[in-house]
Design an enzyme around this catalytic site. Structure first.
Site, PDB file in Angstrom:
ATOM      1  N   GLN A  70       0.870  -1.250  -0.089  1.00 30.57           N
ATOM      2  CA  GLN A  70       0.271  -0.088  -0.089  1.00 30.57           C
ATOM      3  C   GLN A  70       0.767   1.086   0.062  1.00 30.57           C
ATOM      4  O   GLN A  70       0.319   2.411  -0.092  1.00 30.57           O
ATOM      5  CB  GLN A  70      -1.070   0.053   1.184  1.00 30.57           C
ATOM      6  N   CYS A  76      -5.095  -0.004   3.899  1.00 32.98           N
ATOM      7  CA  CYS A  76      -4.837  -1.355   4.308  1.00 32.98           C
ATOM      8  C   CYS A  76      -6.072  -2.201   4.346  1.00 32.98           C
ATOM      9  O   CYS A  76      -6.303  -3.257   3.841  1.00 32.98           O
ATOM     10  CB  CYS A  76      -4.450  -1.212   5.726  1.00 32.98           C
ATOM     11  N   HIS A 371      -5.508  -0.938  12.007  1.00 33.61           N
ATOM     12  CA  HIS A 371      -4.989  -1.597  10.636  1.00 33.61           C
ATOM     13  C   HIS A 371      -5.689  -3.156  10.266  1.00 33.61           C
ATOM     14  O   HIS A 371      -6.063  -3.488  11.280  1.00 33.61           O
ATOM     15  CB  HIS A 371      -3.446  -1.865  11.036  1.00 33.61           C
ATOM     16  N   ASN A 392       0.077  -9.272   5.288  1.00 33.86           N
ATOM     17  CA  ASN A 392       0.062  -7.818   5.445  1.00 33.86           C
ATOM     18  C   ASN A 392       0.104  -7.096   3.912  1.00 33.86           C
ATOM     19  O   ASN A 392       0.236  -8.029   2.914  1.00 33.86           O
ATOM     20  CB  ASN A 392       1.195  -7.499   6.127  1.00 33.86           C
TER      21      ASN A 392
END
Length: 450
Positions: A70, A76, A371, A392
């Site tokens: 990102q 996110c 997040h 992630n």
């Protein structure tokens, strides 16, 4: 006249001398001071045994694509959502990896958020400008963050496209300046609309006509920053076996239905928020939190931690990834990708007491969801999860080639939200979804965005 203060209310020289003497009487404190000054508190407080005790091995893993990035943006929640959906494309098209365009959804998210903000301003014209609600609305009119139900709204209305159809731009990957310009525009517009109503007595219906002109300018800014979103495109790819395919003149909605086909309305946001104002087994929404007017409101189902974890585990063991929201900055190291309660021993390093309960952290502003990521694996021993594999969106140079590992103890304390298919819910919780949701204030911790 000023109020006379006691000696206990002010910082005195005697008090400082006493604290100085207390600090200097233990020589170990100076050693720790030197170490922290040279290396930073995380390096000194890190428990070096944790990386050995929490390996990147899992008893159950789901195939994933290449790690996404990102970059310098707060998308996110969007990356995590698209990372779950892309697995359907990879499976149907026999691909090793694939990415859906985050820039495409970002364009429509910004545009819809602008309208949502302006409508919120029009709905609160009688509120005082210096009141808490207007101050909250003006704080961040068009931030990058979002929620699962906001992601659903975008996909259902606008569909999705492959990343190469609307690739990243400078502004999509580094959003600070674009967001600042859009924020200036929307705050100025809010001032003009409120002034027209309060001083010129312009009717709300006429103000909505002015709103269209504002949205035209927002659309122009977005096109120049992110590019024009496609309405028709050709989908071309070569699969694992090197076979070439071409599907011409697809709309984003048609592409979604044909190549993704997930019924997003079948999923629900399950949260664990153990605060007194949120009894378990009930549903919640948050006032003035959303992006698409006329779309789905943000909805949470609050459950106990054992239920929360059981639902997550069931979906994951069925080979379906789990979108989740957590407080990622707590007891986490970006380099190793480890998330564990014992990773940093700040209390013994600094000789202070820091412990709070999960409820206290929420109520007193020490923690909230910050997040969103995706669970793609879990390590289970004798029926109990010990650690969780996390996909992630910070690129491959973080963690273990972009993946993180979360201990089950960390899960208990800093996990707040998982997105679960309704088929995994027991009947009692399915019934709870039919309740009228309790509306939380905009500044409630559950109003935070990933």
């Amino acid at each position: 006249m000023g109020v006379e203060l006691t000696q206990q209310q002010v910082i005195t020289d005697a008090l400082i001398d006493r604290f100085k003497t207390d600090f200097q009487k233990d020589p170990v404190r100076k050693v720790i001071m030197n170490a922290i000054k040279k290396n930073g508190i995380n390096a000194v407080a890190m428990n070096q045994e944790i990386p050995v005790n929490i390996p990147y091995t899992f008893s159950h893993e789901i195939q994933t694509g290449k790690i996404t990035n990102q970059k310098q943006s707060g998308r996110c929640w969007m990356f995590a959502g698209l990372n779950t959906l892309r697995l359907r494309v990879m499976e149907r098209c026999h691909l090793d990896t694939f990415e859906l365009s985050q820039n495409y959804l970002m364009f429509w998210d910004k545009f819809e958020k602008a309208n949502y903000f302006l409508e919120s301003i029009l709905e609160t014209l009688d509120e005082p400008t210096d009141g808490r609600l207007i101050a909250w609305l003006l704080r961040a009119p068009i931030h990058d963050g979002g929620q699962w139900d906001m992601f659903v709204n975008l996909v259902e209305k606008y569909g999705v496209v492959p990343k190469d159809v609307m690739p990243e731009t400078f502004e999509s990957s580094k959003t600070q300046r674009m967001n600042r310009v859009l924020t200036m525009k929307l705050r100025k517009s809010a001032a003009e609309l409120r002034k027209a109503y309060q001083e010129e007595h312009v009717a709300v219906e006429d103000l909505r006509s002015r709103k269209e002109a504002i949205l035209n300018e927002v659309y122009r800014i977005l096109c120049q920053s992110l590019g024009e979103p496609p309405t028709l495109f050709d989908f071309e790819y070569r699969d694992k076996d090197h076979h070439f395919y071409r599907d011409a003149r697809l709309t984003p909605q048609a592409f979604y239905q044909k190549y993704v086909g997930v019924a997003l309305q079948d999923y629900v946001s399950v949260i664990n928020a153990p605060t007194k104002n949120k009894p378990f087994g009930k549903t919640y929404t948050v006032k003035f939190l959303g992006n698409v007017k006329g779309g789905k409101d943000v909805l949470y189902l609050n459950v106990e931690m054992d239920v929360f974890k059981e639902l997550t585990l069931k979906q994951l063991l069925d080979n379906e990834p789990v979108w989740f929201g957590c407080d990622v900055g707590q007891m986490m190291d970006r380099d190793t990708g480890i998330m564990d309660l014992a990773l940093f021993d700040f209390e013994n390093t600094l000789n202070v007491s820091l412990g709070m309960t999960k409820a206290e952290r929420l109520e007193y502003g020490d923690s909230l969801m910050t997040h969103a990521m995706v669970f793609t694996g879990v390590h289970v021993v004798e029926g109990k999860p010990l650690r969780w594999k996390v996909e992630n969106s910070w690129g491959e140079d973080r963690g273990n080639k972009g993946f993180f590992v979360m201990s089950d103890a960390w899960f208990d304390e800093y996990m707040y939200q998982v997105v679960i298919h309704k088929k995994y819910l027991p009947d009692t919780l399915k019934a709870a979804l039919d309740q009228e949701p309790i509306a939380l204030e905009p500044w409630d911790p559950m109003g935070s965005l990933a």
